[in-house]
Design a protein around this motif. Structure first.
Motif, mmCIF file in Angstrom:
data_model
loop_
_atom_site.group_PDB
_atom_site.id
_atom_site.type_symbol
_atom_site.label_atom_id
_atom_site.label_comp_id
_atom_site.label_asym_id
_atom_site.label_seq_id
_atom_site.Cartn_x
_atom_site.Cartn_y
_atom_site.Cartn_z
ATOM 1 N N CYS A 1 19.567 12.051 -14.094
ATOM 2 C CA CYS A 1 20.411 12.165 -15.295
ATOM 3 C C CYS A 1 20.560 13.594 -15.798
ATOM 4 O O CYS A 1 21.663 14.081 -15.934
ATOM 5 C CB CYS A 1 19.813 11.287 -16.382
ATOM 6 S SG CYS A 1 20.591 11.454 -17.977
ATOM 7 N N ARG B 1 26.945 17.168 -14.269
ATOM 8 C CA ARG B 1 26.823 16.358 -13.056
ATOM 9 C C ARG B 1 27.672 16.943 -11.931
ATOM 10 O O ARG B 1 28.437 16.257 -11.286
ATOM 11 C CB ARG B 1 27.231 14.916 -13.340
ATOM 12 C CG ARG B 1 26.549 14.302 -14.559
ATOM 13 C CD ARG B 1 26.689 12.794 -14.611
ATOM 14 N NE ARG B 1 26.392 12.258 -15.923
ATOM 15 C CZ ARG B 1 25.178 12.218 -16.479
ATOM 16 N NH1 ARG B 1 24.144 12.674 -15.808
ATOM 17 N NH2 ARG B 1 25.012 11.722 -17.676
ATOM 18 N N ASP C 1 18.643 4.088 -22.943
ATOM 19 C CA ASP C 1 18.755 5.500 -22.587
ATOM 20 C C ASP C 1 19.983 6.085 -23.270
ATOM 21 O O ASP C 1 21.056 6.173 -22.685
ATOM 22 C CB ASP C 1 18.855 5.622 -21.063
ATOM 23 C CG ASP C 1 18.781 7.062 -20.606
ATOM 24 O OD1 ASP C 1 18.785 7.960 -21.465
ATOM 25 O OD2 ASP C 1 18.728 7.282 -19.382
HETATM 26 MO MO MO Z 1 21.499 9.351 -18.180
#
Ligand code: MO
Ligand code: MGD
Ligand code: MGD
Length: 692
Positions: free
Chosen positions: A147, A307, A19
């Motif tokens: 994510c 985030r 990823d």
């Molecule tokens: Mo991620």
């Protein structure tokens, strides 16, 4: 392939499955059935023959003696990790029998939850047969938000799709803002291009609360307080508008809502932004002027900055900048968050949402702790985890572990290793690594599609995800033709061949050549002449679609949920903003069990500014406890001015069972979600630090 090699020595083309935006092309050398070398493909332009420190040693992962190689069933307590070996037949029969019983019970199939993320990014092994299986079953749907969905929502509302500047073009930029991104760790092949631009005289500016390895090597580093990027972008716009760096022609032709944006930016003069971000006002003015004057100017923004509670708005505000100054006119201008939307992936063919039985609910993976613990109707009676390690990576870990420890929860984990999550499995299934499976890859950082051909036979009794779901479908009696598709059949369905970008993406060509560039020009400048894939066809400074969903249609600064400004009472008890960005030698929690990679990262560490350490009478090397109301974990203290005052930094993600005290950074992170995209807010987190 070199022709002179002896016959038993073959080189097989692969793609890195991890990823990461780089999706490197690998060349795997196999000698008598054993892979002996993995290197970067020199002919693949983004990879350029170079792999990162992790995947260059991929063989240590594939041939690790820690591999799960046989199906197993639990004999100890949940979480204890005690298993006995069983055969595939018994394992699959157990799963199918249990799933059938739950589906037939009053709770119904929605009581079954798949849980997966991007352990592999391959289109087949991440989202094809698995989705078909759970759709046909009528299982709960999983909202895969852990994510990127906040940033993606902010970007898509503005620009229209996950499309941006070609990574190869950054070499030609004159100014690069590296914003909420640490590419030396997490996007190496972008960094190569930024270095190239630097050699040609470009200025590199890092915007990151932490002086990351990348920030150290940029000409300038601005360290805003975590979660304040939207204010910074609006402050830049304030200056750009006030000092007339606006490309009025571009704005008039290709954007929507300039007046509303200008009115919003007017509320963010540099002095106000300086106070919000904890930056000098003249640094904000200087950044805006540099951005307004440089051509081509490009932004590499990444997921670190989204985030937070206001992560969607932050990305949306930054996404307005290139349209405001006309930076999209140049191939080496504009901005890149993700390139994944450039690929015509045929998810409908791969995943078959038309098979969805009934009207299943959607459960959010970022709140898996609450999902498993809260009373809900129906409850989650079974969870099937693959391509993810939620007990280590999901926020508010104590609740996640408590959820997985439920005796009444039937838990299947399909894994390469005995992760923190695997320890809770009733049935643990062995998964193949990338060398042992077939796949086809897109990328979220470049513009090449790739084939990954298996180079070695599966180790032990390991099986790929696609194969396990094929076998389970047969046991469940799912007779639809699509469950008979082989991996090659699936690969043929991966891209929509009627899309003009898909000219070279047929599977037979990809299989032979290894990779192919999307059919876009070499000097790809996606929005040089507008053409934004938004509802209006323009870059939407004002979004009617957001308004219709009840959101502010114009970008704004949404403060972090946990900060001195937004929650002074909490900040009094927990005064430090805590962020836990990726470690260079781990990939999320992958590699964090393998000795060579752990040795590079040494031990869980916490970086703290000298003033913050002194205020707590802490010295470098102390064992410290990092805590808040959600939990605590311990780490070795590093006293360093790389952390700005008020911010504590711990690179992640350590396995809990291998960390001191059995806890990692997610002991303190929260399950609260972002403004857009229902995403996790890992870096919106206040803590206190004390000697352990
Ligand atoms: Mo991620
Ligand atoms: N080596 C390695 N590479 C990886 C990963 C890994 O674990 N290890 N993970 C992969 C994955 S899944 C992803 S999503 C990407 C993530 O990679 P990136 O998108 O680059 O994001 P992060 O690494 O989360 O954070 C990057 C930087 O953002 C900073 N940051 C944190 N909060 C803020 C903020 O509020 N504002 C700003 N401006 N900066 C902030 C952090 O200090 C960090 O240095 O990397 C991928 N690549
Ligand atoms: N504190 C903190 N927490 C974070 C983050 C952070 O920055 N800080 N980052 C967040 C982000 S951006 C992300 S993306 C998530 C990532 O979280 P995850 O997606 O869970 O990523 P990994 O930890 O790498 O776990 C992936 C697992 O999949 C397994 N796997 C790999 N390939 C296969 C396969 O082919 N088949 C099967 N069955 N299994 C396979 C691997 O062995 C590995 O254990 O973590 C999030 N958590």
């Amino acid at each position: 392939m070199p022709a002179a090699l002896p016959p038993e020595r073959v080189v097989v083309r692969g793609a890195c499955p991890h990823d990461c935006p780089d999706t490197c092309a690998m060349l795997v050398t196999v000698l008598n059935g054993r892979a002996v070398e993995v290197r970067g493909a020199p002919d693949h332009p983004p990879t350029g023959g170079v792999l990162c420190t992790k995947v260059a040693r991929y063989l240590e992962r594939t041939y690790s003696d820690q591999r799960v190689l046989h199906p197993m069933k639990r004999v100890g307590r949940k979480g204890e990790g005690k298993f006995v070996r069983i055969g595939w037949d018994e394992a699959l029969d157990t799963v199918a029998t249990r799933f059938r019983a739950i589906a037939a019970s009053p709770h119904g199939p929605q009581a079954i939850l798949p849980y997966s993320y991007a352990g592999t990014m391959g289109l087949l092994q991440s989202s094809s047969m698995d989705r078909r299986f759970f759709h046909r079953l009528g299982a709960s749907l999983l909202d895969r938000t852990i994510c990127a969905t906040a940033g993606k929502a902010g970007w898509v509302a503005t620009v229209g799709a996950a499309i941006g500047t070609d990574v190869l073009q950054f070499a030609n930029s004159k100014l690069i803002l590296i914003w909420g991104s640490n590419p030396i760790a997490s996007n190496l092949h972008f960094w190569t291009r930024a270095q190239e631009a630097k050699r040609r005289g470009a200025k590199l500016v890092a915007i990151d609360p932490w002086r990351s390895a990348t920030a150290e090597k940029c000409h300038q580093h601005l360290a805003p307080l975590p979660g304040t990027d939207a204010a910074l972008a609006l402050g830049m716009m304030h200056v750009l508008i006030a000092e007339d760096f606006v490309d009025h022609d571009y704005v008039a032709r290709y954007t929507l809502g300039y007046d509303a944006l200008a009115a919003r930016a007017a509320q963010y003069p540099p002095a106000r932004v300086a106070a919000i971000c904890g930056l000098p006002a003249d640094a904000i003015v200087g950044l805006a002027r540099d951005y307004g004057r440089s051509r081509p100017a490009a932004i590499r923004l990444n997921y670190g900055l989204q985030r937070h509670a206001g992560g969607g708005h932050a990305v949306r505000a930054i996404a307005c900048l290139p349209a405001l100054v006309g930076a999209w006119r140049d191939a080496a201008g504009g901005a890149l968050l993700s390139s994944s939307g450039t690929y015509p992936v045929d998810s409908a063919a791969l995943e078959r949402p038309d098979l969805i039985a009934g009207q299943p609910r959607t459960l959010n993976m970022s709140t898996i702790g609450d999902v498993l613990l809260d009373v809900r109707d129906p409850p989650v009676d079974a969870i099937y985890v693959y391509n993810s390690n939620p007990v280590a990576v999901a926020p508010e870990s104590a609740k996640v572990a408590a959820g997985f420890a439920r005796e009444d929860l039937f838990c299947v984990v399909h894994e390469i290793f005995r992760t923190d999550t695997a320890d809770y499995a009733d049935i643990l299934l062995p998964a193949t690594t990338q060398l042992e499976q077939l796949d086809v890859h897109h990328s979220y950082g470049h513009l090449y599609a790739q084939a990954n051909l298996p180079s070695i036979a599966p180790l032990g009794e390991a099986k790929p995800n696609t194969e396990v779901f094929r076998l389970l479908a047969a046991r469940m009696g799912f007779a639809d033709d699509c469950f008979g598709d082989s991996d090659d059949d699936l690969a043929r369905q991966a891209f929509r061949r009627d899309d003009p970008r898909a000219t070279h993406l047929d599977w037979d060509t990809l299989r032979t050549r290894g990779f192919a560039r999307l059919d876009v020009p070499a000097d790809y400048a996606p929005f040089a002449h507008g053409g934004f894939p938004t509802p209006s066809g323009r870059c939407e400074f004002h979004s009617a679609a957001l308004a219709a969903q009840g959101f502010d249609p114009v970008p704004d600064f949404v403060p972090p949920r946990e900060s001195a400004a937004s929650n002074p009472e909490l900040a009094r008890r927990f005064p430090l903003a805590f962020i836990s960005p990726p470690a260079r030698n781990f990939l999320n929690s992958s590699f964090a069990n393998l000795p060579a990679f752990v040795a590079e990262e040494q031990a869980p560490q916490l970086a703290l500014h000298p003033d913050d350490a002194a205020a707590r009478a802490l010295v470098d090397g102390d064992e410290v406890r990092i805590r808040n109301d959600r939990g605590s974990f311990t780490a070795r203290l590093r006293v360093t001015d790389r952390a700005r005052r008020g911010v504590a930094v711990a690179s992640s993600i350590w396995w809990k069972k291998l960390a001191p005290g059995g806890a990692n950074a997610n002991a303190v992170t929260s399950q609260a979600l972002t403004d857009f995209g229902r995403a996790a807010t890992f870096y919106d987190c206040l803590v206190e630090v004390e000697r352990a």
